[in-house]
Write a protein that holds these residues in place. Sequence first.
Motif, PDB file in Angstrom:
ATOM      1  N   ARG A 343       8.109  23.196  25.378  1.00 12.04           N
ATOM      2  CA  ARG A 343       8.371  22.402  24.177  1.00 12.04           C
ATOM      3  C   ARG A 343       7.543  22.952  23.029  1.00 12.04           C
ATOM      4  NH1 ARG A 343       6.712  17.890  21.182  1.00 12.04           N
ATOM      5  NH2 ARG A 343       8.414  16.459  20.593  1.00 12.04           N
ATOM      6  N   ALA A 345       7.104  22.261  18.902  1.00 12.77           N
ATOM      7  CA  ALA A 345       7.451  21.341  17.819  1.00 12.77           C
ATOM      8  C   ALA A 345       6.559  21.607  16.614  1.00 12.77           C
ATOM      9  CB  ALA A 345       7.298  19.895  18.285  1.00 12.77           C
ATOM     10  N   ASN A 346       7.115  21.397  15.440  1.00 14.76           N
ATOM     11  CA  ASN A 346       6.339  21.497  14.209  1.00 14.76           C
ATOM     12  C   ASN A 346       6.951  20.583  13.162  1.00 14.76           C
ATOM     13  OD1 ASN A 346       8.456  23.816  14.151  1.00 14.76           O
ATOM     14  ND2 ASN A 346       7.981  23.428  11.999  1.00 14.76           N
ATOM     15  N   SER A 399      13.809  16.064  15.531  1.00 13.71           N
ATOM     16  CA  SER A 399      13.419  15.084  16.537  1.00 13.71           C
ATOM     17  C   SER A 399      14.213  13.793  16.366  1.00 13.71           C
ATOM     18  CB  SER A 399      11.920  14.799  16.429  1.00 13.71           C
ATOM     19  OG  SER A 399      11.538  13.781  17.323  1.00 13.71           O
ATOM     20  N   GLU A 405       9.906  16.085  12.714  1.00 11.90           N
ATOM     21  CA  GLU A 405       9.561  17.275  13.489  1.00 11.90           C
ATOM     22  C   GLU A 405      10.830  18.035  13.881  1.00 11.90           C
ATOM     23  OE1 GLU A 405       5.382  16.713  15.900  1.00 11.90           O
ATOM     24  OE2 GLU A 405       7.234  16.122  16.902  1.00 11.90           O
ATOM     25  N   TRP A 406      10.654  19.339  13.953  1.00 12.92           N
ATOM     26  CA  TRP A 406      11.681  20.213  14.523  1.00 12.92           C
ATOM     27  C   TRP A 406      11.222  20.557  15.930  1.00 12.92           C
ATOM     28  CZ3 TRP A 406      16.333  22.325  12.807  1.00 12.92           C
ATOM     29  CH2 TRP A 406      16.867  23.344  13.608  1.00 12.92           C
ATOM     30  N   VAL A 407      12.079  20.341  16.920  1.00 10.48           N
ATOM     31  CA  VAL A 407      11.684  20.479  18.316  1.00 10.48           C
ATOM     32  C   VAL A 407      12.593  21.481  19.021  1.00 10.48           C
ATOM     33  CG1 VAL A 407      11.348  19.287  20.519  1.00 10.48           C
ATOM     34  CG2 VAL A 407      10.838  18.111  18.372  1.00 10.48           C
TER      35      VAL A 407
END
Length: 418
Positions: A343, A345-346, A399, A405-407
Amino acid sequence: MPRILAPLLAGATYARLLHLLVGWIFAGVVLMIYPGTYRKGLGEILIASVTLDAVLLALIALVPAARRAEGVQARLLLVPDREEDIAAEPSRTWADRRRTAGWLIGRVVLGSAVGFATSFGLTSGFDLLTGPDAFWYLPLAPLLVLGYGWLVVSAGRLQLGMAVRLLGPSPVDRLAEAELRAERLLERNRLARELHDSIGHALTVTVLQAGAAREVGDQAFTAKALEVIEETGRRAMEDLERTLILLRETPEGAATGGNAVTGGGAATEQPGVDQLPALFDTVRAAGSPVEARIEVSAGMLPGVLSRESYRIVQEGVTNALKYAPGEPVSVRIAVQDGRLELRCANRTAAGTPDTGGAARPSGGPARPAAGSARKGGKGLRGIRERATLLGGEATAGASDDGNGEWVLAVRLPLRLGS
């Protein structure tokens, strides 16, 4: 008229005639040895010679090299549109030997028919054109020549069709060739992904660092940026060299142990999860904090899974640097229920002003302009391909909990088929 005369003037027609006459010569030689023609009727000659020819040709077809020799000769003299339509490989199976025997017998039969027609036609034509009634037969000479020419053209095309059918690749050979092409295509795609991931990451870090160093103008920061650029470029050169070794397809480029490539006597290890800390250091140097939780060791994972996991995480953090420079990146790698979970994420940077696109030593990094939405490009497609080939799945997007968030989430089985 040109369509009628063109085949008669083609070199392939006379090369095929030569190929036909070779079969006739073989039958003639056997006939002269046995049964001969002295005081024998036509029926007796045909029964004995045809039986003997068929037995001899069937015995020749049992030799594996005979199929290769016939294939090479057919390629040279029958002039197929594509050489690969006629195989030049030795017999491997009994089916190949049966097809070779059928080809040899058919070739001799067709060649003998054309040979006897040639011999009879030349003799009869000479007698007519030199006899007392030659004046009346002279106007028919062009028609006789044209008819004989088209006989040769038709017989050559028929023999070419026989060669393609009987000397062409067998279904097993075609399947093996298709599998080989598929393997080569998969290998090219894998090398393309390797280059995209490694070189793409290096260029992203280099552009960010160079832009930041130019904008900030601080000597200490510039020196640090140059150090990061140098280290990233060195790793990219190692990846490029490793890929070029594979492309050369030399014995030195053979894989050793599944995780190393040998070239020039030195082993260059393929990256794995144990090298992720160095990757995260590069990302931090580019201005994006990284919080990493790696709950597996390199020894827990098969070599191919460790390598592919590294590339997936590398593409994830590269996307974070590209689309949201300076934003914190969270990475977690763990094993749950017999599957490896990755995973990355940012937080997205949409809605913040563009300040130049460079990392800053203080006051926070520059961010892309609003609306720079991330799109599924070659990198994300490559991640999905990697996951699919390993029997897993990959998803990427905003998300679901609405925290901005981009996951990127990837699940891979620890063993294929599980």
